[in-house]
Scaffold this active site. Structure first.
Site, short mmCIF file in Angstrom:
data_model
loop_
_atom_site.label_atom_id
_atom_site.label_comp_id
_atom_site.label_asym_id
_atom_site.label_seq_id
_atom_site.Cartn_x
_atom_site.Cartn_y
_atom_site.Cartn_z
N HIS A 107 0.85 -1.18 0.00
CA HIS A 107 0.00 0.00 0.00
C HIS A 107 0.90 1.24 0.00
CE1 HIS A 107 -3.70 -2.22 0.62
NE2 HIS A 107 -3.13 -2.90 1.61
N HIS A 117 -0.74 -6.74 -5.25
CA HIS A 117 -0.77 -8.00 -4.52
C HIS A 117 -0.10 -9.06 -5.38
CE1 HIS A 117 -2.95 -11.95 -4.61
NE2 HIS A 117 -2.51 -11.98 -3.37
N ASN A 119 1.07 -13.44 -4.93
CA ASN A 119 1.40 -14.60 -4.12
C ASN A 119 1.64 -15.80 -5.02
OD1 ASN A 119 -0.89 -16.85 -3.82
ND2 ASN A 119 -1.89 -14.87 -4.09
N HIS A 154 0.52 -6.04 -17.05
CA HIS A 154 -0.01 -7.17 -17.81
C HIS A 154 1.01 -7.70 -18.81
CE1 HIS A 154 -4.28 -7.79 -16.73
NE2 HIS A 154 -4.20 -6.54 -16.26
N GLY A 267 -5.20 -22.65 10.82
CA GLY A 267 -4.50 -22.25 12.04
C GLY A 267 -3.27 -21.41 11.82
#
Length: 284
Positions: A107, A117, A119, A154, A267
């Protein structure tokens, strides 16, 4: 002696790659911070352990250029709940899993610099596959600058896709457009990119090579975009619009994001999972 399945043998190499990519991305962002002024921010790393097995490391920078940048890595293992296992390939004979990956959200302070973003991950049950992608969120959508930035972003991902399969880019771009969409608002989260999951072509080495190139594409594109925009001035009104637009980011990540769901359901570390939240946000 029987050789382990290919996805089992690849675990150490994949884990090492995600850590190395994290180091390179953090170094690149810190270099940009140094270019922004005399008081650059630096990443603070915090390790965490998962009670069910494994753990990870959170790296967070709060600086003058990047209001908040988080780059996380993790290697975790354990057993899915029966409810969650029903949604995951390769759990028919058992709910054990192993997962490793890198996840980042950036940010910037300036509304002229887009948020981003990225990942990539490897998940192993009785099967092994890869997933991930990257997407850009301009804070001033529709402007010539936002259009230029999206085109560069892109282009980098198209080059990575075309290197491996001429059908990947259109397929994964469409998947991204459909995934990063806010149904309750009827609008995309940003300018898109690519998104893929359950990538298991039958050639795990090729799938891993593609996943590495997804990370390389981010390093090729995003720092270049930041360098082009980081010294542009902005008005209080543009900053206000940026904070409102960040609200869309919060809404998507809390309501629809697969990574958030996966982390909370298995978890993971709550602070690392919610690292993607912007430091300041407004709703009109």
């Amino acid at each position: 002696m029987t050789n382990p399945p290919p996805h089992e043998a690849l675990k150490p190499e994949a884990s090492a790659w995600f850590a190395t990519l994290r180091d390179r991305i953090c170094a690149s962002l810190e270099e940009l911070e140094q270019m922004a002024g005399p008081n650059p921010g630096r990443f603070v790393r915090t390790a965490w352990d998962r009670p069910g097995g494994g753990g990870g490391e959170m790296s967070v920078l709060r600086g003058q250029l990047f209001e908040k940048a988080g780059v996380n890595i993790s290697v975790v293992k354990g057993t899915f709940t029966a409810e969650f296992a029903a949604k995951i390939p390769g759990t028919e004979a058992g709910a054990a899993f192993w997962a490793a990956g890198i996840s980042l959200v950036i940010h910037p302070r300036s509304p002229k610099v887009p948020a981003v973003h990225m990942n990539t991950r490897m998940i192993v049950t009785a099967k092994g596959w890869f997933g991930g992608g990257g997407d850009l969120t301009p804070m001033q959508p529709g402007t010539p600058q936002a259009t230029q930035d999206a085109a560069l972003f892109h282009a980098a991902y198209k080059a990575a896709c075309d290197k491996h399969d001429p059908g990947y880019y259109e397929k994964f771009k469409k998947w991204c457009d459909e995934y990063f969409f806010l149904p309750h608002r009827g609008e995309p989260r940003g300018a898109g990119g690519i998104f893929y999951d359950y990538l298991d072509s039958g050639d795990i080495a090729a799938d891993f090579a593609f996943t590495r190139d997804v990370g390389e594409a981010f390093l090729a594109a995003y720092p270049e975009i930041v360098r082009a925009r980081m010294h542009e001035g902005f008005t209080p009104e543009e900053r206000e619009a940026q904070l409102v637009r960040r609200g869309r980011y919060v809404e998507f990540n809390l309501l629809y994001d697969r990574g958030t769901t996966f982390g909370l359901k298995t978890g993971g570390n709550t602070e690392a999972i919610l690292m993607s939240m912007p430091p300041e946000v407004k709703w009109p």
